[in-house]
Scaffold this motif. Sequence first.
Motif, mmCIF file in Angstrom:
data_model
loop_
_atom_site.group_PDB
_atom_site.id
_atom_site.type_symbol
_atom_site.label_atom_id
_atom_site.label_comp_id
_atom_site.label_asym_id
_atom_site.label_seq_id
_atom_site.Cartn_x
_atom_site.Cartn_y
_atom_site.Cartn_z
ATOM 1 N N MET A 289 1.213 -1.181 0.265
ATOM 2 C CA MET A 289 -0.159 0.246 -0.222
ATOM 3 C C MET A 289 0.867 1.353 0.146
ATOM 4 O O MET A 289 0.353 2.367 -0.592
ATOM 5 C CB MET A 289 -1.441 -0.359 1.288
ATOM 6 N N ALA A 290 2.015 1.301 0.893
ATOM 7 C CA ALA A 290 3.125 2.171 0.980
ATOM 8 C C ALA A 290 3.553 3.012 -0.626
ATOM 9 O O ALA A 290 3.256 3.644 -1.720
ATOM 10 C CB ALA A 290 3.616 2.303 1.909
ATOM 11 N N GLY A 291 3.427 1.739 -1.312
ATOM 12 C CA GLY A 291 4.561 1.462 -2.771
ATOM 13 C C GLY A 291 3.108 1.999 -3.629
ATOM 14 O O GLY A 291 3.938 3.529 -4.531
ATOM 15 N N VAL A 292 1.899 2.000 -3.613
ATOM 16 C CA VAL A 292 1.057 2.129 -4.653
ATOM 17 C C VAL A 292 0.851 3.735 -4.236
ATOM 18 O O VAL A 292 0.736 4.759 -5.123
ATOM 19 C CB VAL A 292 -0.827 1.354 -4.308
ATOM 20 N N TYR A 293 0.762 4.575 -3.176
ATOM 21 C CA TYR A 293 0.600 5.187 -2.930
ATOM 22 C C TYR A 293 1.517 6.441 -2.494
ATOM 23 O O TYR A 293 1.881 7.733 -3.638
ATOM 24 C CB TYR A 293 0.253 5.573 -1.304
ATOM 25 N N VAL A 294 2.821 5.942 -2.665
ATOM 26 C CA VAL A 294 4.307 6.414 -3.317
ATOM 27 C C VAL A 294 3.706 6.933 -4.257
ATOM 28 O O VAL A 294 5.031 7.786 -4.698
ATOM 29 C CB VAL A 294 4.781 5.898 -2.204
ATOM 30 N N LEU A 295 3.836 5.681 -5.026
ATOM 31 C CA LEU A 295 3.666 5.743 -6.588
ATOM 32 C C LEU A 295 2.924 6.814 -7.293
ATOM 33 O O LEU A 295 3.907 7.667 -7.902
ATOM 34 C CB LEU A 295 3.448 4.729 -7.750
ATOM 35 N N ALA A 296 1.928 7.319 -7.162
ATOM 36 C CA ALA A 296 0.855 7.995 -7.441
ATOM 37 C C ALA A 296 1.114 8.981 -6.385
ATOM 38 O O ALA A 296 0.712 10.193 -7.813
ATOM 39 C CB ALA A 296 -0.545 7.677 -6.320
ATOM 40 N N SER A 297 2.031 9.764 -5.933
ATOM 41 C CA SER A 297 2.484 10.770 -5.278
ATOM 42 C C SER A 297 3.360 11.422 -6.000
ATOM 43 O O SER A 297 3.361 12.165 -6.724
ATOM 44 C CB SER A 297 2.992 10.702 -3.918
ATOM 45 N N LEU A 298 4.366 10.335 -6.515
ATOM 46 C CA LEU A 298 5.255 10.785 -7.216
ATOM 47 C C LEU A 298 4.893 10.714 -8.747
ATOM 48 O O LEU A 298 5.495 12.390 -9.973
ATOM 49 C CB LEU A 298 6.194 9.717 -7.794
ATOM 50 N N VAL A 299 3.841 10.036 -9.258
ATOM 51 C CA VAL A 299 3.014 10.350 -10.827
ATOM 52 C C VAL A 299 3.433 11.811 -10.782
ATOM 53 O O VAL A 299 2.860 13.403 -11.696
ATOM 54 C CB VAL A 299 2.411 10.055 -10.959
ATOM 55 N N ILE A 300 2.036 12.022 -9.311
ATOM 56 C CA ILE A 300 1.967 13.429 -9.567
ATOM 57 C C ILE A 300 2.474 14.662 -9.597
ATOM 58 O O ILE A 300 2.470 16.238 -10.122
ATOM 59 C CB ILE A 300 0.487 14.155 -8.516
ATOM 60 N N ILE A 301 3.291 14.337 -8.592
ATOM 61 C CA ILE A 301 4.609 15.413 -7.851
ATOM 62 C C ILE A 301 5.790 16.166 -10.003
ATOM 63 O O ILE A 301 5.886 16.566 -10.297
ATOM 64 C CB ILE A 301 5.643 15.038 -7.106
ATOM 65 N N PHE A 302 5.708 14.979 -9.808
ATOM 66 C CA PHE A 302 6.390 15.543 -11.925
ATOM 67 C C PHE A 302 5.461 15.578 -12.997
ATOM 68 O O PHE A 302 5.994 16.402 -13.752
ATOM 69 C CB PHE A 302 6.717 13.857 -12.250
ATOM 70 N N ALA A 303 4.111 15.275 -12.561
ATOM 71 C CA ALA A 303 3.653 16.405 -13.631
ATOM 72 C C ALA A 303 3.519 17.602 -12.729
ATOM 73 O O ALA A 303 2.950 18.356 -13.964
ATOM 74 C CB ALA A 303 2.407 15.206 -13.745
ATOM 75 N N ASN A 304 3.517 18.067 -12.484
ATOM 76 C CA ASN A 304 3.285 19.238 -12.076
ATOM 77 C C ASN A 304 5.009 19.661 -11.008
ATOM 78 O O ASN A 304 4.626 20.792 -10.808
ATOM 79 C CB ASN A 304 2.686 19.383 -10.666
#
Length: 536
Positions: A289-304
Amino acid sequence: MKYKLLTFLSFLLPYLTFAQEKGLDEKVNDAFMPFATWWEATVLTPIPIAGYDIPIVLILLVAGATFFTIYFKFPGITKFPLAINVVRGKYEEIEKYGLEKVELHMTEDGDIPDTIRDESEEGEVSHFQALATAVSGTVGLGNIAGVAVAIALGGPGATFWMIVCGLIGMSTKFVECTLGVKYRDVGPDGTVYGGPMYYLSKGLSENNMKVLGKILAGMFAILCVGASFGGGNAFQSNQATVQLTSMLNLEGGATGVIIGVILAILVGIVIIGGIKKIASVTEKIVPFMAGVYVLASLVIIFANFKYIGDAFELIFSGAFSPDAALGGFVGVIIVGFQRAAFSNEAGAGSAAIAHSAVKTRYPASEGIVALLEPFIDTVVICTMTALVIIFFNMDAGAFEYGNGIGSTVLLNETGAYVGGVDLTSMAYDSVIPGFRYVLTIAIILFAFSSMISWSYYGLQSWKYLFGRGKTADITYKVLFLMFVVIGAAATLDAVIKFSDAMILALVFPNMIGLLILFPKVKKSFERYLSAIKKVY
């Protein structure tokens, strides 16, 4: 068993659509709110300093963490590589069997054979399992919902103070978890009993403070039971319920109660198994669950990514010159530290209960592992969540910082008040459409793992107070499962008042003990480092 559960759920679901003028959820909340408000005001009693009212508990927490950071020479930075190696199992042999036995079996080339591994070991779980269990109790909805609450109330600047609290909290975790292993009890069947209850009573007794030790240990045990019902339980079930009802558009006066009953059944199935069962579940759930959450966060951070500089500028400027509407400079610090303390629990002593069960003969080895928790929890995951919410508000102008009621914030577009997981879910969904469905699963897993870990913390405290018999176990577990239902039915404002206060209350007895016993930690640490140098 599976078919019986499905039948039970099919019986309950029709009732989710029945609305009442004042449903069961609202009645539960009305009964719970007055006590939650009173308890919060009691624990967060302030003292005036330089014209500001600052809660005593936060002064004790921050002062203690700062002292340990300086005294142990910034272990969160200097001993970080060592912590990684310990979790990897690099020093496994001396930790399990002791320096003398390892040296006796070493070959002339310095190799350590496997033949010494057939003897009994003290402890129940590995370093990684202990870390996973403890992290599952801290990395949870405090990182998702708690950060949203911090930013809504304190603005982006609260993020900076959460990070600071996480960094100095690494030293506090090191101290309390070392003591947890040092003073644990091991039963005839190998079951481990540990935590602040034991190091406060046994450690202070060694310092000729037996009466004080018993008082502080008893106080901690009582408060830890309450904290397991609140922050480790009610808050988790509350936010999981909010996300489920929002995603599925469920309505009805008893929706929260029914979802709470379902969650209680699932939690009950796991907690019957004890720490080994809990550890086996959390070591699988937490990384996923930490991996899924961190991955999604990184996607959004790099998108912005182009907004990274602007976001950190908001964080730093808000930390040192916040808007008066957010409570001013001290107000933002209090919000940041309060949310970080709730999230990583450094100073509360709760994680020492899980770490006490580790297989090692060197207490400081687990203290070193434990300092990773606040870093993972607050410095990494909380910061990621904060950035996603800040990006969301920069782009959409969804709300004004500090413009809310209680723990919620007013949305500019709809005029509705949202808080916790709802706000975080909106932020993630704005960049990854449909991610709220994935986030719902992650939230349920976060909540589930936190609840089962905290059930262990509370049960250990309960056993300290009422004995280790089966009747005491069953009584606690029934009460714990009742609070799963209460948390699901009550409002976020009521639950967070109660949960915050319960977790922060643990700081009083625990930090007093740590400030007396820290020299013993230094001796244990020096002994462990000496053993490592001799063998490796």
